[in-house]
Design a protein around this motif. Structure first.
Motif, PDB file in Angstrom:
ATOM      1  N   ILE A 473      62.003 -15.335  90.060  1.00  0.00           N
ATOM      2  CA  ILE A 473      60.994 -13.857  89.400  1.00  0.00           C
ATOM      3  C   ILE A 473      60.531 -14.348  88.706  1.00  0.00           C
ATOM      4  O   ILE A 473      60.897 -14.677  87.296  1.00  0.00           O
ATOM      5  CB  ILE A 473      62.355 -12.957  89.264  1.00  0.00           C
ATOM      6  N   LYS A 474      59.445 -14.285  88.849  1.00  0.00           N
ATOM      7  CA  LYS A 474      57.800 -15.357  88.087  1.00  0.00           C
ATOM      8  C   LYS A 474      57.631 -13.495  87.175  1.00  0.00           C
ATOM      9  O   LYS A 474      57.203 -14.625  86.283  1.00  0.00           O
ATOM     10  CB  LYS A 474      56.590 -15.418  89.247  1.00  0.00           C
ATOM     11  N   ASN A 475      57.274 -12.858  88.146  1.00  0.00           N
ATOM     12  CA  ASN A 475      57.214 -11.767  86.633  1.00  0.00           C
ATOM     13  C   ASN A 475      57.583 -11.533  85.629  1.00  0.00           C
ATOM     14  O   ASN A 475      58.550 -10.941  86.012  1.00  0.00           O
ATOM     15  CB  ASN A 475      56.842 -10.656  87.284  1.00  0.00           C
ATOM     16  N   PRO A 476      57.321 -11.766  84.539  1.00  0.00           N
ATOM     17  CA  PRO A 476      57.815 -11.608  83.605  1.00  0.00           C
ATOM     18  C   PRO A 476      58.880 -10.444  82.846  1.00  0.00           C
ATOM     19  O   PRO A 476      59.718 -10.256  82.843  1.00  0.00           O
ATOM     20  CB  PRO A 476      57.581 -11.646  82.054  1.00  0.00           C
ATOM     21  N   ARG A 477      57.966  -9.364  83.839  1.00  0.00           N
ATOM     22  CA  ARG A 477      58.432  -7.651  82.893  1.00  0.00           C
ATOM     23  C   ARG A 477      59.267  -7.175  84.146  1.00  0.00           C
ATOM     24  O   ARG A 477      60.395  -6.874  83.846  1.00  0.00           O
ATOM     25  CB  ARG A 477      56.708  -6.892  83.519  1.00  0.00           C
ATOM     26  N   GLU A 478      59.013  -8.393  85.731  1.00  0.00           N
ATOM     27  CA  GLU A 478      59.904  -7.997  85.980  1.00  0.00           C
ATOM     28  C   GLU A 478      61.199  -8.721  85.869  1.00  0.00           C
ATOM     29  O   GLU A 478      62.550  -8.222  86.382  1.00  0.00           O
ATOM     30  CB  GLU A 478      60.079  -8.492  88.445  1.00  0.00           C
ATOM     31  N   SER A 481      63.400  -6.652  83.409  1.00  0.00           N
ATOM     32  CA  SER A 481      63.581  -5.218  84.739  1.00  0.00           C
ATOM     33  C   SER A 481      65.199  -6.109  84.957  1.00  0.00           C
ATOM     34  O   SER A 481      66.468  -4.912  85.015  1.00  0.00           O
ATOM     35  CB  SER A 481      62.952  -4.462  84.858  1.00  0.00           C
ATOM     36  N   TRP A 497      61.147  -2.239  75.711  1.00  0.00           N
ATOM     37  CA  TRP A 497      59.617  -2.888  75.761  1.00  0.00           C
ATOM     38  C   TRP A 497      59.220  -3.612  74.763  1.00  0.00           C
ATOM     39  O   TRP A 497      58.115  -4.752  74.531  1.00  0.00           O
ATOM     40  CB  TRP A 497      58.435  -2.129  76.307  1.00  0.00           C
TER      41      TRP A 497
END
Lengths: 532, 448
Positions: A473-478, A481, A497
């Motif tokens: 998972i590259k997207n930190p926000r993802e 989550s 957050w």
């Protein structure tokens, strides 16, 4: 969106709001406070879902107790999984449930959970505590007999064997400890004298501590077990439990309720006892199990302690307990049916945040009680989150005591097989069959272990599942989550957050270490460590 | 959650938690009264403050340690047939224990321990509780009883838990018995003979103090349920536990496990083995007032096979550790208040099993075996009781486990006739009476 109602929640504001709830409330419902604490509570009035709620709500009204709000979907999801199966939902199971718009999704989840293998695993563990399934001291079943007994218990639960039949098979069992598994009931006790057996039967199936009985009543009950014989065979550690006709049993006996029992010639007195105990209307049998199921799910018995039933320890809500007993008997002793009724009730689905005075709420089921995860459930959850495995060992290595990798602690077949983690977190010794042997009280040493042990640290730093998550998972926000879903079965709140954003701006560790630190923070949070 | 209120310790955290108990509808006063009732009344002042139990897991041979029988011949003593004199005239011990021979004035030997049990688990239970197995209950071990009467309830204020086991739990029975997990020993894990003794939870590898502090702050910020349920008694207790944990992790108390603070030559004298360094850690714990330390010595003493090879390999290591411990305690003036107790669950069969597959092994033996006691009010340089010519039976002055345990309690100021808090309120005596199944032959007055 999926996170439910998000509020601008500030700890201090929450505390004030919470404190305001201590004001006595004459009724609940329509004009009760509309304030809900995100992400733990759901909007909506409390409505009775079944007869349990009618009886409980009426009791609250009578006592003027303000119940807690309804719990949120994410809290319900996690609670139902942990309570029914001793297992944490995966991130995917959590996100699917949270995304569903089915108004009946809670009931549907309950139905699914009751059919899962983990349901049988978890309740086999519970029954193995009460029936003292343990190879070694002081029970000394021996490894293969312990496992035969365990598998019989597990099968019985998986098939949802009627509870009266389950008990009858144990009470009337005869034969080899290796081949007739339920005979191990009579072996799994330190004191095998007739009075010792009677004491164990009373504790286990009647919820009664015979120490509190007049001595004469115990002696009368003991007579039903005075012809239980034990003998060894040529096979190593085989033991036969049998009806020993050589032992004198008076032909006229008295049941614990004072009614007389006349034995037929050559009748095993245990048969007569089972006939009495399992007859509908027996004052202890259904009463005990209905109360225990309530205790298991709601953390407190309607009669409390659940294994201390006596006239001077009355039920908190006698009508409720009587109704559950009737449901059990009318359903042909379908214990799963009682689980379903309780899990579907609004009473069970309350928030853990009390709105009445704390002890009052706890005594009357007006909020869901916080309970530290069972030792086995906690380590299984840590293994599941990190993709790691534990080594379980027994003091006497035997072929039967070697456990494979990725063995789950809730399905360990023998109480002698364990780990120092399970010891530290209070798994029961299975010495006596008392419910209180399981100690979920948090201790200083446990906190230390979770916060700072190499054991837990290594899981977080080297666990393949967390590593894969970081890789894929590259997207930190993802990624965040996904971590929340995996560990807490929900998405982060806006406030969380903000905390994480501020943390990453500070000099905190970056990259992999940042993920490890977040994972560490979440597994040490109250929300993770306590059923709520 | 079903806390057993009777068993809660009264310690400095009570101030913080008192609100909880009051709120939980439990009167603190009655709880205190309950504990007070269980505490010893009008006892002679305690001589011993701490106990170091050296638990010889598996049961070492009495003939090959402290009760040599060279006159019984090869089939009994095997090759260990030349016992040595000690610094106490007439007291001979195994030739593999030369350092202990020089410290014999500091300890006494009991050569007439007996219980007649031959299985590890029942014998372990009996030696450490004084009781015979088979009732409904499992009684607490000496360590749990001492931690009840000398731990937090009795004013012990250390951050280090009052009952420590180095390094792994015994696993034979639940040492805390019916007292519940509060009286369970804290097992350190790790290995004190390694460059760094990584005590599970106390010493973390690869985390700087700064990162520890940062993480802790982060945890507080992210504990959303904790914020929403502020004031909940369980969570408050958990917060207290967290404060204590960080005092241990970041503060000085945890340094007790840092053996680099000791001089190299002293560490060498203890022996750079797990056992030797455990003895050194035990001394450091005693200095900080920890009331009960068990060294669970898993030295392979269950010598069904090749007993003499094992003895040659392991006894020198035991000799070094134990002899240095006694000397070190004595030189620091700690021996008078520190009771050292050495024994296993039983001895080993005097007659050697020479045939295959045992090849000079010894089976279990509960007929008679030896114990060593030192300090804490026990006199040194004495031998209590004796076994017969072959070490098979008690010859005179039998000592049952409860006799020894009762003597230790007396030295610790614990009323052996007092009561233990029982989970269902049954009456439970601190030590058994003869009616409980094993005979009693009286306390060890001859060495007290």
């Amino acid at each position: 969106m999926l996170r439910g109602r998000v509020q601008n929640f500030h700890p201090t504001a929450g505390f004030l709001l919470f404190a305001a709830c201590f004001a006595p409330a004459s009724a609940f419902g329509a004009d009760a406070q509309k304030a809900f604490t995100a992400p733990f509570e759901a909007a909506g009035e409390l409505t009775p879902r079944n007869r349990i709620d009618e009886l409980v709500f009426a009791h609250w009204k009578e006592l003027g107790i303000q119940p807690a709000n309804l719990c949120s979907d994410s809290v319900f999801l996690r609670r139902a999984w942990l309570d029914a199966t001793g297992t944490l939902p995966t991130a995917q199971q959590a996100s699917e449930f949270l995304a569903s718009h089915d108004p009946n999704k809670r009931a549907a989840l309950i139905d699914q959970l009751l059919e899962r293998d983990e349901f049988a695993d978890y309740w086999a563990m519970k029954w193995s505590d009460l029936l003292r399934v343990k190879a070694e001291f002081p029970i000394e079943l021996w490894p293969n007999a312990a496992q035969a007994y365990y598998h019989w218990i597990h099968d019985s639960l998986r098939q949802n064997k009627p509870y009266d039949q389950f008990v009858r098979e144990m009470l009337t069992a005869s034969g080899s400890n290796f081949r007739e598994a339920p005979v191990n009931f009579y072996r799994a006790m330190q004191n095998r004298q007739p009075a010792g057996i009677a004491q164990t039967v009373a504790l286990t199936f009647m919820g009664v501590r015979t120490e509190k009985w007049p001595a004469a009543r115990l002696a009368q009950m003991a007579a039903f077990f005075s012809a239980v014989g034990y003998k060894h065979t040529d096979e190593w550690k085989e033991e036969i439990v049998f009806f020993d006709r050589g032992k004198a049993v008076p032909s006229l006996l008295t049941f614990p309720d004072g009614t007389p029992a006349r034995l037929q010639p050559d009748q095993d007195p245990r048969e007569a006892f089972a006939g009495w105990l399992l007859a509908p209307g027996n004052p202890w049998f259904a009463h005990n199990i209905a109360n225990r199921v309530w205790y298991w799910l709601l953390g407190r018995g309607i009669v409390q302690e659940p294994d201390d039933i006596r006239a001077d320890n009355p039920p908190e809500n006698a009508k409720l307990l009587a109704w559950l007993e009737n449901e059990l008997v009318a359903s042909h002793y379908d214990v799963r049916h009682v689980f379903r009724l309780i899990l579907n009730s609004t009473t069970y689905q309350l928030s853990p945040i009390p709105r009445a005075e704390r002890t009052v709420a706890a005594a009357h089921f007006a909020s869901y009680p916080l309970r530290r995860l069972d030792a086995e459930v906690l380590i299984d959850a840590l293994d599941q989150i990190t993709g790691t495995s534990e080594a379980y060992t027994s003091a006497i290595p035997e072929p039967y005591t070697f456990m494979p990798d990725f063995q789950r602690a809730i399905s360990l077949p023998d109480g002698s097989i364990g780990s120092s983690f399970l010891d530290l977190f209070g798994h029961p010794a299975r010495d006596t069959g008392l419910e209180s042997e399981r100690n979920n009280r948090a201790s200083d040493a446990q906190r230390l272990h979770m916060l700072n042990s190499t054991h837990v640290q290594r899981k977080l730093q080297q666990g393949p599942k967390l590593a894969a998550m970081m890789r894929d998972i590259k997207n930190p926000r993802e990624l965040v989550s996904q971590l929340y879903l995996t560990i807490l079965s929900r998405y982060p709140t806006d406030d969380e957050w903000k905390v994480m954003a501020a943390h990453s701006q500070s000099g905190a560790p970056k990259g992999r270490d940042a993920v490890v630190d977040l994972g560490w923070g979440l597994i040490n949070s109250s929300e993770f460590l306590y059923r709520h | 959650m079903k806390p057993n209120y009777r068993l809660l310790p009264i310690n400095r955290r009570e101030a913080l938690r008192e609100g909880f108990f009051a709120a939980a509808g439990v009167l603190l006063a009655s709880r205190l009264a309950g504990v007070a009732k269980a505490l010893p009344a009008a006892q002679a002042p305690a001589k011993a403050k701490s106990v170091i139990q050296i638990w010889m897991w598996g049961g070492p041979a009495h003939l090959d340690t402290f009760d040599p029988k060279p006159e019984a011949g090869e089939n009994y003593c095997g090759p260990l047939n030349s016992p040595i004199e000690t610094n106490v005239s007439g007291m001979r011990i195994c030739e593999l224990l030369p350092l202990l021979a020089k410290q014999a004035d500091k300890y006494s030997l009991i050569r007439s321990m007996t219980h007649g049990l031959y299985a590890h688990e029942t014998a372990s239970y009996t030696v450490q509780t004084g009781r015979i197995a088979g009732g409904h209950d499992v009684y607490p071990s000496v360590g749990a009883v001492v931690s009840l009467f000398k731990g937090y309830n009795a004013g012990y204020k250390g951050l280090i838990p009052p009952y420590i086991v180095l390094t792994e739990p015994q696993g034979r029975f639940s040492e805390e018995g019916f007292l519940g997990s509060r009286y369970k020993p804290f097992s350190t894990g790790g290995d004190p003979a390694q460059a760094r003794f990584v005590v599970e939870g106390v010493v973390a590898q690869g985390l700087t103090d700064d990162r520890q502090k940062e993480r802790r702050e982060y945890l507080h910020q992210l504990d959303t349920l904790g914020h929403a349920m502020r004031g909940d008694p369980q969570l408050a207790a958990s917060d207290d536990a967290e404060k204590l944990a960080y005092e241990l992790i970041l503060g000085d108390a945890g340094k007790v496990f840092d053996l680099s603070q000791e001089k190299d030559d002293l560490r060498d004298r203890y022996g750079r083995t797990t056992f030797g360094q455990s003895c050194l850690v035990a001394r450091r714990l005693v200095e900080r007032g920890v009331p009960y330390i068990t060294i669970n010595y898993q030295g392979g003493w269950d010598t069904h096979k090749q007993n003499f090879q094992v003895m040659r390999r392991r006894l020198p290591e035991m000799d070094k550790g134990l002899a240095t411990l006694l000397r070190d305690l004595s030189e620091r003036g700690l021996l008078d208040t520190t009771l050292v107790w050495w024994n296993g669950e039983f001895g080993r069969k005097p007659k050697v099993d020479w045939e295959a597959p045992w090849n000079g092994g010894r089976n279990h033996w509960g007929g008679v075996f030896s114990a060593l006691v030192a300090g804490g009010g026990f006199k040194g340089g004495h031998v209590v009781g004796s076994s017969d010519a072959r070490g098979e039976e008690v010859k005179d002055r039998p000592v049952y486990p409860a006799d020894l345990i009762g003597s230790m309690y007396e030295l610790l100021g614990i009323d052996a006739a007092g009561r233990l808090p029982h989970p269902t309120g049954l009456e439970a005596r601190v030590t058994p009476t003869a009616a409980d199944g094993l005979p009693l032959a009286g306390r060890l007055k001859e060495i007290m």
